[in-house]
Design a protein around this motif. Sequence first.
Motif, PDB file in Angstrom:
ATOM      1  N   UNK A 189      15.110 107.033  30.932  1.00  0.00           N
ATOM      2  CA  UNK A 189      13.852 106.781  31.632  1.00  0.00           C
ATOM      3  C   UNK A 189      12.980 108.034  31.651  1.00  0.00           C
ATOM      4  N   UNK A 190      13.572 109.190  31.920  1.00  0.00           N
ATOM      5  CA  UNK A 190      12.806 110.431  31.962  1.00  0.00           C
ATOM      6  C   UNK A 190      12.174 110.711  30.601  1.00  0.00           C
ATOM      7  N   UNK A 191      12.943 110.513  29.528  1.00  0.00           N
ATOM      8  CA  UNK A 191      12.407 110.746  28.179  1.00  0.00           C
ATOM      9  C   UNK A 191      11.267 109.778  27.872  1.00  0.00           C
ATOM     10  N   UNK A 192      11.442 108.499  28.272  1.00  0.00           N
ATOM     11  CA  UNK A 192      10.404 107.501  28.005  1.00  0.00           C
ATOM     12  C   UNK A 192       9.137 107.784  28.803  1.00  0.00           C
ATOM     13  N   UNK A 208       7.997 110.703  29.608  1.00  0.00           N
ATOM     14  CA  UNK A 208       7.302 111.798  28.924  1.00  0.00           C
ATOM     15  C   UNK A 208       6.534 111.258  27.722  1.00  0.00           C
ATOM     16  N   UNK A 209       7.189 110.383  26.956  1.00  0.00           N
ATOM     17  CA  UNK A 209       6.528 109.799  25.769  1.00  0.00           C
ATOM     18  C   UNK A 209       5.322 108.972  26.198  1.00  0.00           C
ATOM     19  N   UNK A 210       5.472 108.190  27.266  1.00  0.00           N
ATOM     20  CA  UNK A 210       4.359 107.360  27.735  1.00  0.00           C
ATOM     21  C   UNK A 210       3.202 108.233  28.227  1.00  0.00           C
ATOM     22  N   UNK A 211       3.508 109.336  28.883  1.00  0.00           N
ATOM     23  CA  UNK A 211       2.459 110.242  29.352  1.00  0.00           C
ATOM     24  C   UNK A 211       1.706 110.855  28.174  1.00  0.00           C
ATOM     25  N   UNK A 212       2.439 111.239  27.140  1.00  0.00           N
ATOM     26  CA  UNK A 212       1.794 111.783  25.942  1.00  0.00           C
ATOM     27  C   UNK A 212       0.882 110.743  25.310  1.00  0.00           C
ATOM     28  N   UNK A 213       1.361 109.494  25.273  1.00  0.00           N
ATOM     29  CA  UNK A 213       0.559 108.411  24.698  1.00  0.00           C
ATOM     30  C   UNK A 213      -0.748 108.231  25.458  1.00  0.00           C
ATOM     31  N   UNK A 214      -0.666 108.246  26.789  1.00  0.00           N
ATOM     32  CA  UNK A 214      -1.883 108.082  27.596  1.00  0.00           C
ATOM     33  C   UNK A 214      -2.815 109.290  27.439  1.00  0.00           C
ATOM     34  N   UNK A 215      -2.225 110.460  27.329  1.00  0.00           N
ATOM     35  CA  UNK A 215      -3.051 111.663  27.189  1.00  0.00           C
ATOM     36  C   UNK A 215      -3.802 111.656  25.865  1.00  0.00           C
ATOM     37  N   UNK A 216      -3.151 111.229  24.823  1.00  0.00           N
ATOM     38  CA  UNK A 216      -3.772 111.265  23.486  1.00  0.00           C
ATOM     39  C   UNK A 216      -4.712 110.095  23.244  1.00  0.00           C
ATOM     40  N   UNK A 217      -4.380 108.940  23.839  1.00  0.00           N
ATOM     41  CA  UNK A 217      -5.127 107.738  23.495  1.00  0.00           C
ATOM     42  C   UNK A 217      -5.927 107.176  24.663  1.00  0.00           C
ATOM     43  N   UNK A 218      -5.771 107.763  25.839  1.00  0.00           N
ATOM     44  CA  UNK A 218      -6.444 107.203  27.007  1.00  0.00           C
ATOM     45  C   UNK A 218      -7.951 107.327  26.933  1.00  0.00           C
ATOM     46  N   UNK A 219      -8.474 108.444  26.437  1.00  0.00           N
ATOM     47  CA  UNK A 219      -9.920 108.661  26.369  1.00  0.00           C
ATOM     48  C   UNK A 219     -10.484 108.276  25.014  1.00  0.00           C
ATOM     49  N   UNK A 228      10.774  99.130  28.481  1.00  0.00           N
ATOM     50  CA  UNK A 228      12.021  99.901  28.409  1.00  0.00           C
ATOM     51  C   UNK A 228      12.253 100.680  29.693  1.00  0.00           C
ATOM     52  N   UNK A 229      11.174 101.217  30.279  1.00  0.00           N
ATOM     53  CA  UNK A 229      11.312 101.949  31.542  1.00  0.00           C
ATOM     54  C   UNK A 229      11.753 101.003  32.654  1.00  0.00           C
ATOM     55  N   UNK A 230      11.184  99.805  32.694  1.00  0.00           N
ATOM     56  CA  UNK A 230      11.575  98.839  33.712  1.00  0.00           C
ATOM     57  C   UNK A 230      13.021  98.396  33.529  1.00  0.00           C
ATOM     58  N   UNK A 231      13.457  98.339  32.283  1.00  0.00           N
ATOM     59  CA  UNK A 231      14.867  98.007  32.032  1.00  0.00           C
ATOM     60  C   UNK A 231      15.774  99.096  32.605  1.00  0.00           C
ATOM     61  N   UNK A 232      15.370 100.344  32.451  1.00  0.00           N
ATOM     62  CA  UNK A 232      16.144 101.452  33.026  1.00  0.00           C
ATOM     63  C   UNK A 232      16.183 101.343  34.548  1.00  0.00           C
ATOM     64  N   UNK A 233      15.033 101.014  35.153  1.00  0.00           N
ATOM     65  CA  UNK A 233      14.999 100.837  36.605  1.00  0.00           C
ATOM     66  C   UNK A 233      15.921  99.704  37.048  1.00  0.00           C
ATOM     67  N   UNK A 234      15.966  98.651  36.248  1.00  0.00           N
ATOM     68  CA  UNK A 234      16.841  97.529  36.576  1.00  0.00           C
ATOM     69  C   UNK A 234      18.309  97.942  36.485  1.00  0.00           C
ATOM     70  N   UNK A 235      18.652  98.712  35.456  1.00  0.00           N
ATOM     71  CA  UNK A 235      20.028  99.179  35.315  1.00  0.00           C
ATOM     72  C   UNK A 235      20.423 100.103  36.468  1.00  0.00           C
ATOM     73  N   UNK A 236      19.486 100.908  36.950  1.00  0.00           N
ATOM     74  CA  UNK A 236      19.755 101.787  38.094  1.00  0.00           C
ATOM     75  C   UNK A 236      20.053 100.950  39.339  1.00  0.00           C
ATOM     76  N   UNK A 237      19.310  99.860  39.529  1.00  0.00           N
ATOM     77  CA  UNK A 237      19.547  98.985  40.680  1.00  0.00           C
ATOM     78  C   UNK A 237      20.873  98.242  40.536  1.00  0.00           C
ATOM     79  N   UNK A 238      21.168  97.768  39.324  1.00  0.00           N
ATOM     80  CA  UNK A 238      22.426  97.060  39.077  1.00  0.00           C
ATOM     81  C   UNK A 238      23.618  97.985  39.328  1.00  0.00           C
ATOM     82  N   UNK A 239      23.449  99.264  39.116  1.00  0.00           N
ATOM     83  CA  UNK A 239      24.530 100.221  39.302  1.00  0.00           C
ATOM     84  C   UNK A 239      25.117 100.184  40.708  1.00  0.00           C
ATOM     85  N   UNK A 240      24.297  99.874  41.710  1.00  0.00           N
ATOM     86  CA  UNK A 240      24.790  99.776  43.087  1.00  0.00           C
ATOM     87  C   UNK A 240      24.929  98.327  43.529  1.00  0.00           C
ATOM     88  N   UNK A 241      24.812  97.382  42.591  1.00  0.00           N
ATOM     89  CA  UNK A 241      24.939  95.970  42.935  1.00  0.00           C
ATOM     90  C   UNK A 241      23.713  95.386  43.576  1.00  0.00           C
TER      91      UNK A 241
END
Length: 452
Positions: free
Chosen positions: A229-232, A234-245, A303-316
């Motif tokens: 999630x952390x890596x994704x 960073x990639x998403x932030x770069x995408x917004x920085x380069x293509x947002x404007x 993909x980020x939301x999938x990571x968030x879902x896996x984090x929630x599933x980790x504690x049931x």
Amino acid sequence: MSEILKPTAPDAAPRIKAKGGAGSNIRAGIIDDLDQNTALHNEKWYGTPLTIGIADKMIRDAHVRKSLDYVSGPLRAAQWDFEPASTAPIDREVADFCKFVFFENLNWDQALRNILKYKIHGFSLLEQTDGIRAIPAERFPEHPGRGQGAVITGLHHRPAWTVDKWHQSKENPLQIHSVTQFIIGSDGEKAGFRRVEAERLIRFTEAQDGANFEGLATLRSAYGPWKIKIALQVIESIKHERQGIGTPTIRLPEGAIDEDIDTAQTILSEMRAHQKGYLILPHGYDFSWESTSTGDGTAISEAIERCNRDIAVNVGAGFMLLGLLGKTGSFALANSQQGQFEIQLESDARFICENFNSGADGWSPVERIVRMNYGDAVRMPKMIAQNMPTRDWSKILPVVHNLSMSGVLTPDDVTESFVRTVLRMPQRDPDTARNANVAEPMQTDAEGEETE
């Protein structure tokens, strides 16, 4: 040896000492961590007085933190009590005294916060101190101290990142003999190494395997999705920085010369994006903001939301994400997942209680307090946790009502006290109690017709 213990077969004699061993590799107080990811071994996971560990980096993520709150919240909101060994007056008083010592005399909520850090670091250590203090004599008439008693004065948290060495017990390799802390020093305490014996420590190790006293934290199995999630992000932030404007673009008129190109470069280099920005172009120049995106590429947000879902599933607690992001959720699925989640919470509560009732390293905090106050003749009460706010009592109480109306369940003072407790209502006051308006049974004649 008595007749009942007299051996009648080669293997019938009492087995005083174990033949097997714990099997863990502990050298010079350092546990050999066998985790496949060497970047998470020992202090790399839980940190040192000088460096923050991976676990504490993870807990700074909103989804990771909230997922653990789903576990700690109900446990902290539960009703913690002591169950007497019997209904005898002395046993009931001993249980009430333990309730006074652990839950009323201490900041129990803060103690639970520190205990539950085993979910983060894999283990948690509390050092118990006690002393003689004033106690309410009228509440504890059987106490021999007559207003003075031995109580716990503190359950002091010993942070995981201060643990320097584990000293294994030779009598029982599954237990610790002591722990060495490294104290970095501050305005209030001296720096140095401090060795704390096991009989002063209450140790909570999650999923201890052999003599791995550092355990396997619940948070460890969320490391993978958190790292991705952390890596994704960073990639998403770069995408917004380069293509947002977009990229400022000028199309030159046909037959443009070098002077036109220099003018265009000057205009583009002086572009500013703010509320007073404007642009005046020579005749024939065409300006636009061009997107450099050639498509959405991979679905980073999904993909980020999938990571968030896996984090929630980790504690049931995967059910807490049902219905988000415009997707529909299944009520039946949520109930099924929540049922498993509640089972895990009850297991965690029993784990905490057993560490107080029986202890992890050869001594019981509850027994110590009872023996110091009431001697060896009384029986031990048991710490229990009940009425966690995860159970839907609005569905259970109608069943209790129907059972009582049908005669299967007989209403009594104990049942009423229980219902009031789970509903967070005050206990019954006999002096101000009012009679309930109960409908009279309908009278009928021999033919079944209603009579007056």
